[in-house]
Enzyme design. Structure first.
Site, PDB file in Angstrom:
ATOM      1  CD  GLU A 158      35.865  75.719  98.296  1.00 17.54           C
ATOM      2  OE1 GLU A 158      35.351  75.829  99.414  1.00 17.54           O
ATOM      3  OE2 GLU A 158      36.194  76.693  97.600  1.00 17.54           O
ATOM      4  NE  ARG A 165      29.706  74.740 102.309  1.00 20.81           N
ATOM      5  CZ  ARG A 165      29.899  75.553 101.289  1.00 20.81           C
ATOM      6  NH1 ARG A 165      29.464  75.230 100.091  1.00 20.81           N
ATOM      7  NH2 ARG A 165      30.525  76.699 101.441  1.00 20.81           N
ATOM      8  CD1 TRP A 192      32.062  83.357 102.189  1.00 24.73           C
ATOM      9  CD2 TRP A 192      34.099  83.906 102.931  1.00 24.73           C
ATOM     10  NE1 TRP A 192      32.928  83.327 101.119  1.00 24.73           N
ATOM     11  CE2 TRP A 192      34.182  83.658 101.553  1.00 24.73           C
ATOM     12  CE3 TRP A 192      35.257  84.276 103.620  1.00 24.73           C
ATOM     13  CZ2 TRP A 192      35.377  83.768 100.840  1.00 24.73           C
ATOM     14  CZ3 TRP A 192      36.448  84.389 102.912  1.00 24.73           C
ATOM     15  CH2 TRP A 192      36.499  84.138 101.537  1.00 24.73           C
ATOM     16  CD  GLU A 248      33.212  77.660  94.310  1.00 21.75           C
ATOM     17  OE1 GLU A 248      33.336  78.454  95.252  1.00 21.75           O
ATOM     18  OE2 GLU A 248      32.916  76.466  94.460  1.00 21.75           O
ATOM     19  CD  GLU A 306      27.418  79.711 100.486  1.00 19.62           C
ATOM     20  OE1 GLU A 306      28.641  79.784 100.694  1.00 19.62           O
ATOM     21  OE2 GLU A 306      26.922  79.034  99.578  1.00 19.62           O
ATOM     22  CE  LYS A 307      19.080  85.020 104.932  1.00 18.95           C
ATOM     23  NZ  LYS A 307      19.756  83.889 105.589  1.00 18.95           N
ATOM     24  CG  PHE A 308      22.927  88.646 103.109  1.00 21.79           C
ATOM     25  CD1 PHE A 308      21.878  89.334 102.489  1.00 21.79           C
ATOM     26  CD2 PHE A 308      22.739  88.172 104.392  1.00 21.79           C
ATOM     27  CE1 PHE A 308      20.672  89.539 103.149  1.00 21.79           C
ATOM     28  CE2 PHE A 308      21.543  88.375 105.062  1.00 21.79           C
ATOM     29  CZ  PHE A 308      20.497  89.061 104.434  1.00 21.79           C
TER      30      PHE A 308
HETATM   31  C1  GAL Z   1      33.356  78.334  98.276  1.00 21.83           C
HETATM   32  C2  GAL Z   1      32.404  77.161  98.130  1.00 21.83           C
HETATM   33  C3  GAL Z   1      31.085  77.592  97.515  1.00 21.83           C
HETATM   34  C4  GAL Z   1      30.569  78.824  98.205  1.00 21.83           C
HETATM   35  C5  GAL Z   1      31.619  79.909  98.144  1.00 21.83           C
HETATM   36  C6  GAL Z   1      31.186  81.200  98.779  1.00 21.83           C
HETATM   37  O1  GAL Z   1      34.380  78.076  99.155  1.00 21.83           O
HETATM   38  O2  GAL Z   1      32.961  76.175  97.328  1.00 21.83           O
HETATM   39  O3  GAL Z   1      30.152  76.538  97.593  1.00 21.83           O
HETATM   40  O4  GAL Z   1      30.253  78.529  99.513  1.00 21.83           O
HETATM   41  O5  GAL Z   1      32.770  79.462  98.817  1.00 21.83           O
HETATM   42  O6  GAL Z   1      32.174  82.190  98.676  1.00 21.83           O
END
Ligand code: GAL
Length: 665
Positions: A154, A115, A319, A311, A359-361
């Site tokens: 973001e 992305r 990550w 969020e 992002e499955k985890f």
């Molecule tokens: C943010 C992002 C989300 C998701 C999240 C995971 O930075 O906006 O889409 O990826 O991190 O922690």
């Protein structure tokens, strides 16, 4: 005063998350909506990464799924933050218009299947982003579920800067606007150094990889340009949405303090609601302090008004090197700690944990094992509790200390070839913030040139780049009776990273009443000592007093015998200068001398006590990060369980309590 609701028509603290129904068959949507109701969800962000589904081919639009999900949510009374999907350019766009792909400073092209593969200056990207935004805004402006527009996702997060030829051309255009004439630019950038003068605009390139250090003034301007390029992308979409939906708030999600590359002070007035994404550094033991810092910076951007936590995570992210799960109760504490610092909404990435993709985890509100998951129970409890806390909405946080925060100083200070690699912006800011946090001093975070009137103290942790206007405001504030604390390597350069004339600390020399004869950075691991026993690392300097008095001296190291901490009286106020990096206890000892006493005293360090006030009353929010129950002097009624507190509010170990206070003004 009670501020108006964050989101018109949403008369509650916002609770919800990013919702990606496109990853699931439709039968799951019905379960989703049912579960959202169980969890008291009142807002979900929809469509963030759906561009390829909404426009599967250039100019061909398929909105039927989005229509259905919006209607379903509306029937259930769940409001929607509808996203423009432009952070995820579709494969066809990157394929047909290769210029959309960004380039790194070494000229490498970045590809898709991820992305944010986008060059913010690409006209092809702009045209495509405009088209999908126009379609969405026209179609859904009046949909009754849509309470908020969430532009992009973001900005600058994965892709802060593009160095391609199109960006280079846009950069030159930006420079022409800023400087008008080439000789003005040559002068501002100090291009007589290393014979870098430009004879034509076309000769200027972005700071692409070079054999050695690149002109810092050029680098700074390029960062400003990149910030503006992203801001222009935001404005383009916002203005389209605004035309169709003039009465619906529009925002985009910031990333404070994890994003260095966007100067959010320049964005704050462009959004209707300041919204932030915050993720804990899971392995840091005291990460709740960094959370508080991010929340305070966010409130600063919101000008003190309530803001939206767009969020955070219910538990682990995916990550970081080691993605530690949150412990039971931690998500609640995190959520309410944001609320304590002015958030009127608590949202998560994401609603339902993905089965596939990168992002499955990552944790979610609905874990992979659904209702059986521990996290689900906490999500439902949080929803209920936020419902009970409705009265808090619209109240504001009172602070008596100001802390200066500046992205441009951060950028400039961390360019290459500084006196030491050990001095970093966030480290100093955090050190001072931590001391304020641990001593229960609530802070307002302000930009460098802000009006400082009314604060009991102003802390300037690291203002390497200091404009004359910032120096003037600090001086005015001190003269009028204020107290300022300044840390080393502040006041040094102007907006073009040129050293202020006449010697360090340049713009602050007169105010501080000191001249720095020489910076004396220390070896890795070396420490020096002050005459009160405090040790310092990283930095020392040879200070000549030109008006200030010496408070503490170096007893050893390269500045032995010279002043280490000074105080200057200017008008009715005082300004202190700390010329080394004291150890945490040392910093505290130094600052305890300087600062007015905290408003709340005698509490354990790891307990937060914040006050939010409005026409509805005064609310005390206490967050206990310790493993022991703590007593806080207070009087009032617990907003959640209705118990009356006469004198002492007992906050359970690792718990939170919120009180409507009685007997306060
Ligand atoms: C943010 C992002 C989300 C998701 C999240 C995971 O930075 O906006 O889409 O990826 O991190 O922690």
């Amino acid at each position: 005063m009670t501020t108006p609701p964050l989101i018109t028509g949403l008369d509650a603290i916002v609770h919800g998350g990013d919702y990606n129904p496109e990853q699931w068959p439709e039968e799951v949507w019905h379960e989703d909506v049912q579960m959202m109701r169980e969890a008291g969800v009142n807002l979900v962000n929809l469509g963030m990464f759906s561009w390829a589904l909404l426009e599967p081919e250039e100019g061909v639009f398929t909105f039927d799924r989005l229509d259905r999900i919006l209607d379903l949510l509306h029937e259930a009374g769940i409001r929607v933050g509808l996203a423009t999907p432009t952070a995820a350019p579709p494969a066809w766009l990157l394929h047909h218009y290769p210029g959309v792909r960004p380039q790194t400073s070494t000229g490498q092209t970045l590809f898709g299947a991820a992305r944010q593969t986008l060059c913010p200056s690409s006209p092809d990207y702009a045209r495509a982003a405009e088209r999908i935004t126009e379609q969405l805004a026209r179609r859904y402006a009046d949909h009754p579920a849509v309470a908020l527009w969430h532009v992009h996702n973001e900005y600058g997060g994965a892709m802060p800067a593009c160095y391609c030829e199109v960006s280079a051309e846009a950069f030159r255009g930006w420079l022409q606007k800023r400087y008008g004439r080439l000789d003005v630019l040559n002068n501002a950038w100090g291009t007589t150094f290393w014979g870098q003068s430009y004879g034509a605009w076309e000769q200027i390139t972005p700071p692409r990889q070079a054999p050695t250090a690149i002109n810092p003034a050029l680098q700074l301007d390029f960062l400003r340009f990149c910030n503006d390029a992203h801001l222009q992308c935001y404005r383009r979409e916002r203005d389209i949405v605004r035309r169709h939906a003039p009465n619906t708030p529009i925002t985009t999600n910031f990333m404070i303090v994890n994003c260095k590359w966007i100067d959010y002070w320049s964005w704050a007035d462009e959004v209707d609601i300041v919204a932030n994404d915050h993720y804990l550094q899971a392995e840091e033991e005291d990460n709740h302090i960094e959370l508080a810092m991010a929340a305070d910076v966010t409130r600063g951007l919101a000008g003190g008004r309530p803001w939206l936590l767009m969020e955070h995570s219910t538990s682990a992210v995916n990550w970081q090197p080691r993605n530690l799960a949150k412990r039971p109760g931690e998500m609640r504490r995190n959520s309410l700690a944001h609320v304590a610092r002015g958030a009127d909404g608590v949202m998560f990435f994401q609603w339902r944990a993905s089965r596939f993709g990168a992002e499955k985890f990552h944790s979610a509100m609905v874990p992979h094992n659904g209702r059986r998951g521990r996290v689900w129970g906490e999500v439902v409890d949080l929803g209920r509790e936020l419902g009970e806390l409705s009265e808090l909405r619209g109240s504001t946080v009172r602070a008596d200390t100001a802390l200066i925060w500046d992205w441009q100083s951060w950028w400039a200070m961390e360019l290459e070839w500084r006196p030491t690699c050990d001095h970093t912006y966030l480290e100093r800011f955090r050190a001072f913030y931590t001391w304020l946090w641990r001593t229960h001093r609530t802070v307002d975070v302000l930009p460098p040139e802000a009006d400082l009137s009314g604060y009991r103290m102003v802390v300037v942790p690291s203002l390497y780049l200091t404009t004359p206007a910032a120096a003037e405001e600090l001086t005015r504030y001190v003269r009028a009776g204020g107290t300022v604390v300044v840390s080393y390597f502040s006041g040094i350069v102007d907006a073009n990273d040129a050293v202020h004339p006449g010697g360090h600390p340049g713009a602050l020399r007169e105010l501080l009443g000191v001249e720095i004869d020489e910076f004396l950075p220390l070896r890795d691991g070396e420490s020096v000592h002050l005459d009160n026993g405090v040790s310092g690392t990283v930095w020392s300097e040879r200070i000549v007093l030109t008006g200030a008095e010496r408070v503490l001296s170096y007893t050893d190291g390269p500045a032995a015998g010279g002043p280490a901490v000074t105080r200057n009286t200017v008008g009715a106020g005082q300004v202190w200068y700390v010329s080394t990096r004291p150890d945490p206890d040392g910093l505290r000892a130094v600052l305890d001398e300087i600062a007015p006493p905290p408003v709340v005293d005698g509490l354990p360090e790891d307990v937060e006590v914040l006050r939010r006030t409005s026409d509805r009353g005064s609310f005390l929010i206490t967050v206990n990060h310790t493993g022991k129950e703590v007593d806080v002097p207070a009087r009032g009624v617990d907003l959640v369980d209705g118990t009356r507190v006469e004198q002492t509010l007992t906050v359970p170990a690792e718990g939170v309590r919120v009180l409507r206070e009685e007997g306060t003004d």
